[in-house]
Design a protein around this motif. Structure first.
Motif, mmCIF file in Angstrom:
data_model
loop_
_atom_site.group_PDB
_atom_site.id
_atom_site.type_symbol
_atom_site.label_atom_id
_atom_site.label_comp_id
_atom_site.label_asym_id
_atom_site.label_seq_id
_atom_site.Cartn_x
_atom_site.Cartn_y
_atom_site.Cartn_z
ATOM 1 N N VAL A 1 31.692 12.411 -7.037
ATOM 2 C CA VAL A 1 30.846 14.245 -7.210
ATOM 3 C C VAL A 1 29.915 14.495 -8.270
ATOM 4 O O VAL A 1 29.408 14.680 -7.391
ATOM 5 C CB VAL A 1 31.972 15.457 -7.131
ATOM 6 C CG1 VAL A 1 31.430 16.684 -6.924
ATOM 7 C CG2 VAL A 1 33.627 15.116 -6.203
ATOM 8 N N CYS A 2 29.983 13.872 -8.954
ATOM 9 C CA CYS A 2 28.567 14.241 -10.143
ATOM 10 C C CYS A 2 27.813 13.157 -9.196
ATOM 11 O O CYS A 2 26.790 13.964 -9.828
ATOM 12 C CB CYS A 2 29.574 13.419 -11.572
ATOM 13 S SG CYS A 2 27.976 13.733 -13.154
ATOM 14 N N ALA A 3 28.036 12.343 -9.055
ATOM 15 C CA ALA A 3 26.732 11.388 -8.318
ATOM 16 C C ALA A 3 26.326 11.438 -7.392
ATOM 17 O O ALA A 3 24.833 11.955 -7.490
ATOM 18 C CB ALA A 3 27.026 9.684 -8.702
ATOM 19 N N ILE A 4 26.968 12.441 -7.049
ATOM 20 C CA ILE A 4 26.189 12.851 -5.449
ATOM 21 C C ILE A 4 25.769 13.768 -6.003
ATOM 22 O O ILE A 4 24.091 13.951 -4.981
ATOM 23 C CB ILE A 4 27.556 13.212 -4.303
ATOM 24 C CG1 ILE A 4 28.081 12.761 -3.816
ATOM 25 C CG2 ILE A 4 26.563 13.808 -2.931
ATOM 26 C CD1 ILE A 4 29.529 12.654 -2.958
ATOM 27 N N ARG A 5 26.087 14.835 -7.060
ATOM 28 C CA ARG A 5 24.767 16.260 -7.149
ATOM 29 C C ARG A 5 23.861 15.605 -7.813
ATOM 30 O O ARG A 5 23.030 16.222 -7.603
ATOM 31 C CB ARG A 5 26.240 17.078 -7.969
ATOM 32 C CG ARG A 5 25.512 18.269 -8.109
ATOM 33 C CD ARG A 5 25.535 19.464 -6.847
ATOM 34 N NE ARG A 5 24.427 20.927 -6.998
ATOM 35 C CZ ARG A 5 23.443 20.460 -6.507
ATOM 36 N NH1 ARG A 5 22.303 20.163 -5.450
ATOM 37 N NH2 ARG A 5 22.205 22.147 -6.807
ATOM 38 N N ALA A 6 24.176 15.113 -9.303
ATOM 39 C CA ALA A 6 23.387 14.504 -9.472
ATOM 40 C C ALA A 6 21.403 13.934 -8.514
ATOM 41 O O ALA A 6 20.540 14.201 -8.903
ATOM 42 C CB ALA A 6 23.153 12.996 -10.417
#
Length: 463
Positions: free
Chosen positions: A14-19
Motif C-alpha cells: 500500500v505504501c509503494a502504491i501511494r508513493a
C-alpha cells in the motif's frame, strides 16, 4: 525521488502504491509472497474457512427452524481448502496487477540495508542486486512467537499457518492461546465438527476487548461445546497413544487435555533481524523499530510501518501507516490518528470494538455513561437467528462525545465503521440519535444503544 520499500505485505505494498501515485520511482522488495502474512496465511485464508464452516454449522443446526430440508449435508474439506487457495491466488494476482499498473519495480528476494542509501537484495535465483534509494520504508512485518513449552516440537503440534492447511478436520484440537487467532480457529474447527478446547493464560479471552462483548462470544462457545480454561498455564505436551496430552495448571488444579492436534497460538513479534538495521543506525526498543507520528525513524530518510514498529499488529493499521509514510516522505506531512482503529474478531458472533472500553476510559480519567442494547430485541437479528449479541456505547458524560463503541453480533465487523467514523468526527450522542436508521437492520441496534445511554431505549420494556 527514488523510494525502496522492504516488505510487500498490507503495509508495504500500500505504501509503494501511494508513493508511486505521488510521483516517486518505487522499488518493492519482498522475500516470500506479495500480500504478506495477512493475504497468504492470515486474514484472508482464515476468513475463507470461517465463512464456509459457519454456513455449514448453521445449516446443520438450524435448517429445520429455517424451513429447509437438508439431505446428506456434508463438509467437503478438500474443496474448502481448494477454494481458500484459489481466493488467495486471485487476490495475490490482484496485488501484482495493481503494482504493475502503478509502474512499481518488484524484486522477489531477501533485502538487507548496507548503507542508508543502498539495499542489497539476494534474489531467489541467488542473484545479488544493489538498489539505490533516496528514502526507504521498512515494512518487514512480524513472525510467530515460539513459546518454550516442552513438547512443542512434537508431530501434531501446529502453528497457525499449518492449521490453515490440514488435510482433514481433526476429531479434536486443543488451542493454546485465547486471543483473536486462537478464537477464530476455535470457531473454524468447532463449526467443522472438532471437539475444541481453549487454554488461555490470562483471566479472559481476547483480553484487550470489552469484557461484556467478549462474554457474548464465550456464551456461544459454551453452547457449541467448546471447553475454555482461563488462567491456565501449559506445563508440557506429551504423546498419549496416537494423540497428544496437554498438561495445564489452573486455579482449580492440574488438567490433562487429550487431543488429536494442538495449535499454539500465542501471538506474534516484530521481524527486524538480519535486515541491516545496524548499518542504518536506526533505533529500536525491545525488538521494535521506533518511529514518530509521521512513521519516520531517527534516521531522516528511513521510515518504518506496520508490525515491525511493535504497535497495533493489524493489517489495516499497517496499510494506514503505509499511506501516512508515503505522504510524509513525499512532502504532504500527514499525521496519523490511532483513535479510529477498529479491532475485529470474525467468530460467531463477530465481535468488534473501536475507541475506549469502560475500564480504559475510567483509567484515563473520563466520567462516563454507558448505553447497551441486546440483539435478542433486534428484529433483523431474530430473523437471522443470531441473537447472542450486544451493542454498547461508552460516552464522555461531560460532553456527550462518543469515545467507544463495542459490538457482538452479526456483521459486527462491518457495523463498527459507524463508531470509527463517529470518533473521527468527534460526534456526540445526539448526532447518532438524530440519524435515521433503516428498518429492519442490525444497525438499528446502534440507534437503540445510543438511546439507552440516557435511559430512553425504545424497543425494550421499561424497568
Amino acid at each position: 525521488m527514488k523510494v525502496v520499500v522492504l516488505g510487500g505485505g498490507p503495509g508495504g505494498y500500500v505504501c509503494a502504491i501511494r508513493a508511486a501515485q505521488l510521483g516517486a520511482e518505487v522499488t518493492l522488495v519482498e522475500q516470500q509472497h506479495l500480500g504478506g502474512t495477512c493475504l497468504n496465511s492470515g486474514c484472508i485464508p482464515t476468513k475463507v474457512l470461517l465463512h464456509t464452516t459457519e454456513i455449514y454449522d448453521m445449516l446443520r443446526k438450524q435448517s429445520a427452524d429455517l424451513g429447509l430440508k437438508m439431505n446428506d449435508l456434508a463438509l467437503e474439506w478438500s474443496a474448502v481448502q481448494y477454494r481458500k487457495d484459489m481466493i488467495v491466488s486471485q487476490l495475490v494476482d490482484g496485488v501484482k496487477t495493481i503494482l504493475e499498473t502503478n509502474q512499481i519495480n518488484v524484486i522477489m528476494g531477501k533485502g538487507r540495508f548496507i548503507t542508508n542509501n543502498e539495499l542489497e537484495v539476494i534474489t531467489k535465483g541467488k542473484q545479488r542486486i544493489i538498489v539505490g534509494f533516496d528514502k526507504a520504508v521498512i515494512a518487514t512485518g512480524s513472525e510467530t512467537i515460539r513459546v518454550p513449552i516442552p513438547g512443542a516440537d512434537l508431530e501434531g503440534v501446529l502453528t497457525s499457518t499449518e492449521a490453515l492447511s490440514l488435510e482433514n478436520v481433526p476429531e479434536s484440537i486443543c488451542i493454546i492461546g485465547g486471543g483473536v487467532i486462537g478464537c477464530e480457529f476455535a470457531s473454524i474447527y468447532s463449526s467443522a465438527g472438532s471437539k475444541v478446547t481453549i487454554v488461555e493464560m490470562l483471566p479472559n479471552l481476547i483480553a484487550n476487548m470489552d469484557e461484556e462483548i467478549v462474554e457474548c462470544l464465550k456464551n456461544q462457545f459454551f453452547e457449541s461445546g467448546i471447553d475454555i480454561y482461563t488462567n491456565g498455564k501449559v506445563e508440557k505436551i506429551e504423546r498419549h497413544e496416537n494423540k497428544l496430552k496437554v498438561t495445564v495448571s489452573t486455579s482449580s488444579g492440574t488438567k490433562n487435555i487429550v487431543a488429536e492436534k494442538v495449535l499454539i497460538s500465542t501471538g506474534r513479534k516484530p521481524n527486524i533481524s538480519q535486515i541491516g538495521l545496524e548499518n542504518l543506525g536506526v533505533e529500536a526498543d525491545k525488538g521494535s523499530i521506533l518511529v514518530d507520528k509521521s512513521m519516520k525513524t531517527n534516521v531522516d530518510n528511513i521510515y518504518a510501518i506496520g508490525d515491525c514498529t511493535g504497535g497495533v499488529l493489524l493489517a489495516h493499521v499497517a496499510s494506514a501507516e503505509g499511506i501516512i509514510a508515503a505522504e510524509n516522505m513525499m512532502g504532504k506531512y500527514t499525521p496519523i490518528d490511532f483513535k479510529t482503529i477498529s479491532y475485529c474478531v470474525y467468530t460467531k458472533p463477530e465481535i468488534a470494538s473501536v475507541g475506549l472500553n469502560e475500564k480504559q476510559a475510567l483509567k484515563q480519567g473520563y466520567n462516563i455513561k454507558v448505553g447497551k442494547f441486546p440483539l435478542y430485541a433486534n428484529g433483523k437479528s431474530v430473523i437471522k437467528g443470531e441473537v447472542n449479541g450486544l451493542v454498547k456505547f461508552v460516552i464522555d458524560e461531560d460532553t456527550d462525545e462518543i469515545i467507544g463503541l463495542h459490538i457482538a453480533g452479526p456483521n459486527a465487523t462491518e457495523l463498527i465503521a459507524v463508531g470509527a467514523m463517529a470518533i473521527r468526527l468527534e460526534a456526540t450522542l445526539d448526532e447518532i440519535i438524530s440519524t435515521i436508521y433503516a428498518h429492519p437492520t442490525v444497525s438499528e441496534s446502534i440507534h437503540e444503544a445510543a438511546h439507552a445511554v440516557h435511559g430512553n431505549v425504545i424497543h425494550m420494556p421499561r424497568l
